[in-house]
Design a protein around this motif. Sequence first.
Motif, PDB file in Angstrom:
ATOM      1  N   ARG A  31      79.341  49.716  37.858  1.00 57.75           N
ATOM      2  CA  ARG A  31      78.398  51.083  37.672  1.00 57.75           C
ATOM      3  C   ARG A  31      79.229  52.324  37.814  1.00 57.75           C
ATOM      4  O   ARG A  31      78.698  53.150  37.266  1.00 57.75           O
ATOM      5  N   ALA A  71      77.933  50.106  32.839  1.00 56.66           N
ATOM      6  CA  ALA A  71      76.675  50.868  32.645  1.00 56.66           C
ATOM      7  C   ALA A  71      76.400  51.595  31.610  1.00 56.66           C
ATOM      8  O   ALA A  71      75.151  52.091  31.249  1.00 56.66           O
ATOM      9  N   ASN A  72      77.466  52.116  31.023  1.00 54.65           N
ATOM     10  CA  ASN A  72      77.567  53.010  29.889  1.00 54.65           C
ATOM     11  C   ASN A  72      78.484  52.837  28.855  1.00 54.65           C
ATOM     12  O   ASN A  72      79.572  52.458  29.390  1.00 54.65           O
ATOM     13  N   THR A  89      78.305  46.080  27.612  1.00 55.78           N
ATOM     14  CA  THR A  89      77.693  47.392  28.024  1.00 55.78           C
ATOM     15  C   THR A  89      76.185  46.854  28.095  1.00 55.78           C
ATOM     16  O   THR A  89      75.510  46.663  27.279  1.00 55.78           O
ATOM     17  N   GLU A  91      73.112  49.637  29.332  1.00 50.25           N
ATOM     18  CA  GLU A  91      72.684  50.630  29.252  1.00 50.25           C
ATOM     19  C   GLU A  91      71.809  50.787  30.705  1.00 50.25           C
ATOM     20  O   GLU A  91      70.833  49.876  30.718  1.00 50.25           O
ATOM     21  N   ASN A  92      71.847  51.802  31.447  1.00 47.00           N
ATOM     22  CA  ASN A  92      70.809  52.296  32.249  1.00 47.00           C
ATOM     23  C   ASN A  92      69.581  52.292  31.605  1.00 47.00           C
ATOM     24  O   ASN A  92      69.306  52.722  30.482  1.00 47.00           O
ATOM     25  N   THR A 200      83.141  59.189  32.062  1.00 49.71           N
ATOM     26  CA  THR A 200      82.202  57.888  31.969  1.00 49.71           C
ATOM     27  C   THR A 200      80.868  58.385  32.575  1.00 49.71           C
ATOM     28  O   THR A 200      80.014  57.596  32.623  1.00 49.71           O
ATOM     29  N   LEU A 202      77.286  59.145  33.344  1.00 55.72           N
ATOM     30  CA  LEU A 202      75.696  59.238  32.820  1.00 55.72           C
ATOM     31  C   LEU A 202      74.688  58.897  33.792  1.00 55.72           C
ATOM     32  O   LEU A 202      74.458  57.907  33.980  1.00 55.72           O
ATOM     33  N   SER A 204      72.033  57.538  36.421  1.00 56.19           N
ATOM     34  CA  SER A 204      70.770  57.046  35.940  1.00 56.19           C
ATOM     35  C   SER A 204      69.592  58.008  36.471  1.00 56.19           C
ATOM     36  O   SER A 204      68.524  57.804  35.691  1.00 56.19           O
ATOM     37  N   HIS A 207      67.690  59.454  33.346  1.00 59.43           N
ATOM     38  CA  HIS A 207      66.742  58.586  32.324  1.00 59.43           C
ATOM     39  C   HIS A 207      65.247  58.739  33.012  1.00 59.43           C
ATOM     40  O   HIS A 207      64.169  59.023  32.537  1.00 59.43           O
ATOM     41  N   THR A 227      75.256  63.575  25.890  1.00 55.05           N
ATOM     42  CA  THR A 227      74.189  62.750  25.602  1.00 55.05           C
ATOM     43  C   THR A 227      73.002  63.706  25.672  1.00 55.05           C
ATOM     44  O   THR A 227      71.837  63.668  24.828  1.00 55.05           O
ATOM     45  N   GLN A 273      63.931  53.644  24.007  1.00 58.37           N
ATOM     46  CA  GLN A 273      65.061  52.679  24.670  1.00 58.37           C
ATOM     47  C   GLN A 273      64.416  51.429  25.078  1.00 58.37           C
ATOM     48  O   GLN A 273      63.151  51.238  25.417  1.00 58.37           O
TER      49      GLN A 273
END
Length: 296
Positions: A31, A71-72, A89, A91-92, A200, A202, A204, A207, A227, A273
Amino acid sequence: LVVASSPGMFIGPAALVLARLRRVPFVWDIRDVTWTYARERATTRLARVATAALERMMWAVARRADLLVAANAGIARQLAAHGDIRVLTVENAIDSDLLPLLDPSPATAPGRPIVTYAGLIGRAQALGVLCDVAALVPEADFHVAGDGPERAAIAASAERRRIANLTFHGYLRPDVLAGLYHRSSILFAQLHRSELHTATALPSKLHEYMAAGRPLVYAGDGFAAETIATIGSGVTVEPNDAASIAAAVRELLASPEAARRAGLAGRRYVEEQPSRREAMAPLVAAVERLSPRRAR
């Protein structure tokens, strides 16, 4: 089959030892590349030597994994840059059961605007800056939901400075937190600048924020800021810059239509997503290929 999930970095080496003793495949879900972060924070010569040795050991463990899970895409690039490592990969994602709870249709209640942070209150989040931001934007109320090692110090600083528009809630149940999101005009997040975070990070929580359909103010750079800009879900500013954060908050509060569009863009992105269950399907398939009988 042995599966380990970090950010607790020493879980990986322990799991590798266990997997080799049992003569089964080792899968490491990463993570966060915390050993690189430890090296970046080293200030003394002894600490630099120790963290460099730690980093070498952790990359050696990673290269011995049968499968690494990132995780991304930022973490995946970081992992792939350190050798011939098989990286998947995942993704969350938001659980499909959580989306209805975070339905953004309830309108923000009239009254004083609310700016909310929810999540870990640690050194990387550097939330002490909210004391200054709240003082600069007295027309808004700032709420912090969550806990962590820095909470007590920041809350004490706010009390000492008599900042009345900054409230700390501690941990909130998901339904209560969703209610706070619905009352909020803006959702805030921050990560202080570092080589690792730039490449790295991003979080969670972004989201979850976007699922709530509220505009974001993100104080940070790199992968996460790119992003958010691509999605159009909020405003990004320099981390730890109270004046810039305050200006971004006021910009969104003064432009309700732009804020509404940003919130809807974030919600639309999350809805498009894969759900958490769907996102995990490639991992399940990969694990079954590694160890079909044990995976079942």
